[in-house]
Enzyme design. Structure first.
Site, PDB file in Angstrom:
ATOM      1  N   ASN A  65      -1.589   7.931  10.302  1.00  0.00           N
ATOM      2  CA  ASN A  65      -1.764   7.616   8.881  1.00  0.00           C
ATOM      3  C   ASN A  65      -2.277   6.186   8.802  1.00  0.00           C
ATOM      4  O   ASN A  65      -1.512   5.234   8.961  1.00  0.00           O
ATOM      5  CB  ASN A  65      -0.440   7.770   8.134  1.00  0.00           C
ATOM      6  CG  ASN A  65      -0.577   7.524   6.631  1.00  0.00           C
ATOM      7  OD1 ASN A  65      -1.618   7.111   6.141  1.00  0.00           O
ATOM      8  ND2 ASN A  65       0.496   7.761   5.896  1.00  0.00           N
ATOM      9  N   LYS A  75       0.320   3.883  10.802  1.00  0.00           N
ATOM     10  CA  LYS A  75       1.567   4.550  11.172  1.00  0.00           C
ATOM     11  C   LYS A  75       1.246   5.680  12.151  1.00  0.00           C
ATOM     12  O   LYS A  75       0.196   6.305  12.050  1.00  0.00           O
ATOM     13  CB  LYS A  75       2.260   5.130   9.942  1.00  0.00           C
ATOM     14  CG  LYS A  75       2.703   4.104   8.926  1.00  0.00           C
ATOM     15  CD  LYS A  75       3.346   4.800   7.722  1.00  0.00           C
ATOM     16  CE  LYS A  75       3.710   3.801   6.636  1.00  0.00           C
ATOM     17  NZ  LYS A  75       4.278   4.469   5.439  1.00  0.00           N
ATOM     18  N   ARG A 124      -4.167  11.781   8.688  1.00  0.00           N
ATOM     19  CA  ARG A 124      -3.977  11.973   7.247  1.00  0.00           C
ATOM     20  C   ARG A 124      -5.246  11.522   6.538  1.00  0.00           C
ATOM     21  O   ARG A 124      -5.687  10.376   6.669  1.00  0.00           O
ATOM     22  CB  ARG A 124      -2.791  11.145   6.748  1.00  0.00           C
ATOM     23  CG  ARG A 124      -2.556  11.321   5.250  1.00  0.00           C
ATOM     24  CD  ARG A 124      -1.592  10.282   4.714  1.00  0.00           C
ATOM     25  NE  ARG A 124      -1.398  10.433   3.279  1.00  0.00           N
ATOM     26  CZ  ARG A 124      -1.206   9.432   2.443  1.00  0.00           C
ATOM     27  NH1 ARG A 124      -1.180   8.189   2.884  1.00  0.00           N
ATOM     28  NH2 ARG A 124      -1.022   9.652   1.154  1.00  0.00           N
ATOM     29  N   ARG A 146       3.443   2.067 -10.738  1.00  0.00           N
ATOM     30  CA  ARG A 146       2.432   2.785 -11.521  1.00  0.00           C
ATOM     31  C   ARG A 146       3.022   3.253 -12.843  1.00  0.00           C
ATOM     32  O   ARG A 146       4.168   3.680 -12.910  1.00  0.00           O
ATOM     33  CB  ARG A 146       1.897   3.989 -10.744  1.00  0.00           C
ATOM     34  CG  ARG A 146       1.141   3.641  -9.469  1.00  0.00           C
ATOM     35  CD  ARG A 146       0.604   4.898  -8.815  1.00  0.00           C
ATOM     36  NE  ARG A 146       0.006   4.614  -7.512  1.00  0.00           N
ATOM     37  CZ  ARG A 146       0.306   5.260  -6.386  1.00  0.00           C
ATOM     38  NH1 ARG A 146       1.218   6.231  -6.403  1.00  0.00           N
ATOM     39  NH2 ARG A 146      -0.269   4.946  -5.245  1.00  0.00           N
ATOM     40  N   GLU A 183      15.511  12.311  -1.612  1.00  0.00           N
ATOM     41  CA  GLU A 183      16.372  12.684  -0.485  1.00  0.00           C
ATOM     42  C   GLU A 183      17.659  11.873  -0.434  1.00  0.00           C
ATOM     43  O   GLU A 183      18.693  12.370   0.039  1.00  0.00           O
ATOM     44  CB  GLU A 183      15.616  12.467   0.842  1.00  0.00           C
ATOM     45  CG  GLU A 183      14.419  13.370   1.040  1.00  0.00           C
ATOM     46  CD  GLU A 183      13.552  12.924   2.208  1.00  0.00           C
ATOM     47  OE1 GLU A 183      14.073  12.217   3.100  1.00  0.00           O
ATOM     48  OE2 GLU A 183      12.349  13.271   2.230  1.00  0.00           O
ATOM     49  N   ASN A 184      17.610  10.634  -0.913  1.00  0.00           N
ATOM     50  CA  ASN A 184      18.697   9.694  -0.623  1.00  0.00           C
ATOM     51  C   ASN A 184      19.516   9.224  -1.821  1.00  0.00           C
ATOM     52  O   ASN A 184      20.603   8.684  -1.621  1.00  0.00           O
ATOM     53  CB  ASN A 184      18.124   8.464   0.090  1.00  0.00           C
ATOM     54  CG  ASN A 184      17.525   8.815   1.443  1.00  0.00           C
ATOM     55  OD1 ASN A 184      18.226   9.272   2.334  1.00  0.00           O
ATOM     56  ND2 ASN A 184      16.221   8.627   1.585  1.00  0.00           N
ATOM     57  N   GLU A 242       5.788  14.943   6.734  1.00  0.00           N
ATOM     58  CA  GLU A 242       4.337  15.086   6.699  1.00  0.00           C
ATOM     59  C   GLU A 242       3.734  14.958   8.091  1.00  0.00           C
ATOM     60  O   GLU A 242       2.750  15.641   8.413  1.00  0.00           O
ATOM     61  CB  GLU A 242       3.748  14.028   5.758  1.00  0.00           C
ATOM     62  CG  GLU A 242       4.174  14.198   4.310  1.00  0.00           C
ATOM     63  CD  GLU A 242       3.841  12.998   3.445  1.00  0.00           C
ATOM     64  OE1 GLU A 242       2.752  12.988   2.856  1.00  0.00           O
ATOM     65  OE2 GLU A 242       4.679  12.069   3.371  1.00  0.00           O
TER      66      GLU A 242
END
Length: 397
Positions: free
Chosen positions: A8, A15, A89, A239, A332-333, A383
Site C-alpha cells: 500500500n 506499508k 492497493r 472530512r 472494531e475497537n 485488506e
C-alpha cells in the site's frame, strides 16, 4: 507454498505485509514513513518485535530496496526469488477496472489515465509499483482496486443529479472507496456465521478516521456512502462528509477561498477535528467528552448520528437487513460507537447485547442478543490478506 507481498503505497509512505500462501501466514509486516526526508522511518516486525530505524530515504525505490534487504538480513526469506507475487492497493479504478487484474503495460497506461480522479493516490500507487518492479524484476504484479467492489451499483445509486453531460464527458459519478475492506468483511461475516451471501442483506460499516458504509445484497454492493472522492458520506476524522454545496460556495465567497483552499477545508480541517477543536482521533475525542468538553460531546453525537442515519437509509434501500457489521479502527475497537449507533433501533429488529459489546475489542464476535432479528457483528478487516489472496488467485490462472 508461495510468498506474496501486499503493498500500500502513499505519496510519502509504504506499508507492506508478507504472506505465506495459501496458508495465509503473516511472515512480517512494516511501514516506511516520511519518504523523501532525511529523518525517514523504517519499521519491520521480526519474530513479533518491531525493529525501527531512522535514516535518509530519498524515494520509493530506495524504500523498497531497504525493506527487501531487511527481509534477507533478518532471514524472513532466504532469497528474494521466493517472493513470487506482489499485490498493490490501487485506489481508483474508475469504470475501467471492475476486478483485480495482473499488471501489464496497458493496465498501467489505463490506470494512469485515471489520475485526475485520484490525484494524490493513483500516482503514489504507480510509484510503488515501479519501485517493486525495479527491485523484483521476476515477480508477478497485481493491482487490487478500492473502487472495484462498488462497480455493481445500479445507475440510480451512482449517477449524480447533474446534467448528464458531466457523467458522459468527465465520468462524474459515485465510485465509493474502502471496497477491499467491504468485500473482505462481507465475505468473512458469512463464513463466520456459517451462511451463504445469497439471499442476505448486509450493511457493512467501515468506521475509522475515514469511514464509509455499504449496502450489500446477495454479496454485491448496491450503494455506498463515499462518492466521486472519499469526501462524501459520513462525518470523518477531518472530512466533513455530506454538506450542502450551497454552503460550500457561500463559504468560498465569504472567505475568498479558491478550489485548493476549500478542498483543504473540507478534507483536512472539518469533521471531528473541525467540530471539537480537539483532535481527529476518536480516542482523544472520548477523553475530551469524559472531561465535559461540550464541543467534543457535540462532535461525538454528530459522528454517531450520521452512521445511524445511513444504516436506516440502507435498510430501506435493501428492503430490510439481516446483518449489520462493524469494522475499521473505531468500529472494531470502540464499544461506545457501536452502542450509540445501535441504541433505540429495536424497531428495526436490532437488539444489542451491551454486556458482550463492552468486552469486544478487535476480535470477531456477535454483539447482538440471541433474540435480535438482525445480527450485529464485529469483523476485523484484513485488506492486506484480501490483496494477497487476489494476487495468489490471479497467479494460479
Amino acid at each position: 507454498m508461495s510468498k506474496i507481498i501486499s503493498v500500500n503505497a502513499g505519496s510519502s509512505s509504504l506499508k507492506f505485509q508478507l504472506f505465506e500462501m495459501p496458508s495465509e501466514t503473516v511472515l512480517t509486516s512494516g511501514i516506511v514513513e516520511k519518504i523523501g526526508f532525511e529523518d525517514a522511518m523504517f519499521t519491520i516486525k521480526v519474530d513479533g518485535e518491531k525493529i525501527k530505524k531512522t535514516l535518509p530515504i530519498p524515494d520509493h525505490t530506495k524504500a523498497v530496496a531497504l525493506l527487501l534487504e531487511a527481509l534477507v538480513e533478518y532471514k524472513i526469506v532466504n532469497s528474494l526469488d521466493e517472493i513470487v507475487g506482489a499485490g498493490h492497493r490501487a485506489v481508483h479504478g474508475g469504470e475501467i477496472f471492475k476486478e483485480s487484474v495482473p499488471v501489464t503495460d496497458d493496465v498501467v497506461a489505463k490506470f494512469a489515465s485515471l489520475n485526475d480522479l485520484a490525484p494524490l493516490h493513483n500516482p503514489a500507487g504507480l510509484v510503488g509499483y515501479n519501485a517493486f518492479k525495479e527491485n523484483l524484476p521476476s515477480c508477478k504484479h497485481v493491482f487490487v482496486f478500492d473502487t472495484a467492489f462498488h462497480q455493481t451499483m445500479p445507475k440510480e445509486s451512482y449517477i449524480y443529479a447533474l446534467p448528464m453531460r458531466y457523467y458522459d464527458e468527465y465520468k462524474v459519478r459515485r465510485y465509493g472507496f474502502h471496497g477491499t475492506s467491504h468485500r473482505y468483511v462481507s465475505k468473512r461475516v458469512c463464513e463466520y456465521l456459517g451462511i451463504t451471501p445469497e439471499g442476505k442483506k448486509i450493511i457493512t460499516c467501515h468506521i475509522g478516521n475515514g469511514g464509509s458504509i455499504a449496502a450489500i445484497k446477495d454479496g454485491k454492493c448496491i450503494d455506498t456512502t463515499m462518492g466521486l472522492t472519499p469526501l462524501e458520506g459520513l462525518m470523518m476524522g477531518t472530512r466533513s462528509g455530506d454538506i450542502d454545496a450551497g454552503a460550500v460556495t457561500f463559504i468560498m465567497e465569504k472567505e475568498g477561498l479558491n478550489t485548493t483552499g476549500v478542498s483543504n477545508l473540507l478534507n483536512k480541517k472539518s469533521g471531528v477535528l473541525g467540530i471539537s477543536g480537539v483532535s481527529s482521533d476518536m480516542r482523544e475525542l472520548l477523553a475530551a467528552c469524559a472531561a465535559g468538553n461540550e464541543k467534543a460531546i457535540l462532535a461525538e453525537k454528530m459522528y454517531y448520528y450520521r452512521i445511524k442515519k445511513y444504516i436506516g437509509a440502507y435498510a430501506a434501500a435493501l428492503g430490510g437487513v439481516d446483518i449489520i457489521l462493524f469494522t475499521g479502527g473505531v468500529g472494531e475497537n470502540q464499544m461506545e460507537c457501536r452502542r450509540e449507533v445501535c441504541k433505540d433501533m429495536e424497531f428495526m429488529g436490532i437488539e444489542l447485547d451491551n454486556d458482550v459489546n463492552a468486552k469486544v475489542r478487535g476480535e470477531e464476535a456477535i454483539i447482538s442478543t440471541p433474540a435480535s432479528k438482525v445480527k450485529v457483528v464485529v469483523i476485523p478487516t484484513d485488506e492486506e490478506l484480501l490483496i494477497a489472496s487476489d494476487t495468489m488467485d490471479i497467479l494460479k490462472k
